[in-house]
Design an enzyme around this catalytic site. Structure first.
Site, PDB file in Angstrom:
ATOM      1  N   SER A 111      -1.335   0.710  -3.595  1.00 36.35           N
ATOM      2  CA  SER A 111      -2.532   1.482  -3.926  1.00 36.35           C
ATOM      3  C   SER A 111      -2.146   2.839  -4.549  1.00 36.35           C
ATOM      4  O   SER A 111      -1.551   2.864  -5.617  1.00 36.35           O
ATOM      5  CB  SER A 111      -3.403   1.638  -2.669  1.00 36.35           C
ATOM      6  OG  SER A 111      -4.698   2.070  -2.989  1.00 36.35           O
ATOM      7  N   GLU A 248      -9.446  -8.570  -3.053  1.00 37.23           N
ATOM      8  CA  GLU A 248      -9.298  -7.149  -2.728  1.00 37.23           C
ATOM      9  C   GLU A 248     -10.203  -6.261  -3.564  1.00 37.23           C
ATOM     10  O   GLU A 248     -11.005  -6.728  -4.368  1.00 37.23           O
ATOM     11  CB  GLU A 248      -7.833  -6.758  -2.887  1.00 37.23           C
ATOM     12  CG  GLU A 248      -7.330  -6.735  -4.309  1.00 37.23           C
ATOM     13  CD  GLU A 248      -6.165  -5.758  -4.414  1.00 37.23           C
ATOM     14  OE1 GLU A 248      -6.458  -4.553  -4.514  1.00 37.23           O
ATOM     15  OE2 GLU A 248      -5.002  -6.193  -4.387  1.00 37.23           O
ATOM     16  N   HIS A 275      -6.837  -5.859   0.159  1.00 39.91           N
ATOM     17  CA  HIS A 275      -6.073  -4.751  -0.405  1.00 39.91           C
ATOM     18  C   HIS A 275      -4.721  -4.606   0.293  1.00 39.91           C
ATOM     19  O   HIS A 275      -3.719  -4.291  -0.344  1.00 39.91           O
ATOM     20  CB  HIS A 275      -6.898  -3.472  -0.260  1.00 39.91           C
ATOM     21  CG  HIS A 275      -6.407  -2.329  -1.086  1.00 39.91           C
ATOM     22  ND1 HIS A 275      -6.121  -2.442  -2.432  1.00 39.91           N
ATOM     23  CD2 HIS A 275      -6.159  -1.025  -0.762  1.00 39.91           C
ATOM     24  CE1 HIS A 275      -5.718  -1.273  -2.903  1.00 39.91           C
ATOM     25  NE2 HIS A 275      -5.726  -0.403  -1.909  1.00 39.91           N
TER      26      HIS A 275
END
Length: 303
Positions: A111, A248, A275
């Site tokens: 991320s 996700e 995610h």
């Protein structure tokens, strides 16, 4: 390098918590998300890679303002201006690399960490053997569109309208709103429940998260709303793995665009992964990662 925890003193005087697991001559530096998240989903990475037949030294750390590392007083505007920047966190990665004395290494980022991987590969790519961008896009506007579509998959129009009303008013503490966020988290962030990543109380990092992201994964009110990196992707010259969960928050359409624009890259997806797909489906996630590293090591990696 000895396994276990090592506290690094940065040149700015702050301290970072680091930890090394695994053995061998291959080095992987792991960056967490958030920002303001922490290292925890990387704790078993060396073990997971060993299951795949690969011995790797995995180095992880909590970024400044996160979990076990120092927590600056971000209420001080001078401190916030100096340390709540993309440039600071990017250069922090390079300083950690130097102080851990690793080079010709692999860099993985989840991320927000995947954002740093993209920037690091452009600015400091000479130190990299390979880059792994885990669940991060290059254009934040496409992420915003995607997470709004995700809401429609699991929430009624009434709840979506209520969330938008709370967001417009800044009423993020509303319990009904937070309950809706949790429904979204379970479907698209931490699909494996109960999540190993939940804590009894906030352990720090929210100041950094709020400054860049906002209140939660499904609304961006901070600095990340201006994240655009597409024009730089062609400058990533090292072998690159793009790894995304099939269910996700980050849009797979954007990942496919990134695969086309990063010269030597490959996109893989993790079935039933949100995610945090390294936790949701570790066998597939780490099989992809091990295959990538093995191919780069043997100079057989190609798209």
């Amino acid at each position: 390098m000895k396994q276990g925890t090592k506290i690094l003193t940065l040149d700015n005087g702050y301290h970072l918590w680091t930890n090394t697991q695994g053995s061998g001559d291959i080095h992987l530096l792991a960056l967490h998300g958030g920002p303001g998240g922490n290292h925890e989903y990387w704790e078993d990475t060396a073990e997971q890679l060993k299951k795949q037949g690969l011995n790797v030294q995995v180095h992880m750390y909590d970024q400044l303002g996160s979990l076990y590392s120092d927590q600056p007083d971000y209420n001080n505007p001078d401190i916030a201006k100096k340390y709540l920047t993309y440039e600071y966190f990017l250069d922090e990665v390079e300083e950690v690399r130097q102080k851990l004395d690793i080079d010709n290494f692999y860099l993985i980022g989840q991320s927000w960490g995947g954002l740093l991987v993209q920037e690091y590969a452009v600015k400091y790519g000479k130190h990299l053997k390979g880059a792994i961008i885990s669940s991060m896009v290059d254009e934040i506007d496409e992420y915003v569109e995607a997470v709004n579509r995700r809401r429609e998959e699991v929430l009624t129009k009434e709840e979506i309208d209520f969330m938008h009303k709370c967001e417009a008013e800044g009423n993020f503490d509303n319990q009904r709103y937070q309950d809706d966020v949790q429904i979204l988290n379970i479907n698209f962030v931490d699909r494996k429940q109960p999540s190993k990543l939940y804590h009894l109380k906030d352990l720090g990092g929210s100041a950094v998260y709020n400054a860049f992201q906002g209140d939660n994964e499904f609304v961006i009110t901070g600095k990340l709303k201006d994240w655009h990196f597409r024009d730089q992707l062609s400058n990533i010259k090292v072998p690159t793995l793009l790894t995304f969960g099939e269910h996700e928050t980050m849009p797979l359409e954007t990942a496919r665009t990134m695969e086309k624009l990063i010269p030597n890259s490959r996109l893989v997806t993790t079935p039933n992964g949100g995610h945090h797909h390294m936790v949701d489906n570790p066998d597939v996630y780490y099989r992809h990662l091990a295959q990538f590293i093995q191919e780069v090591e043997t100079d057989t990696f190609n798209k």
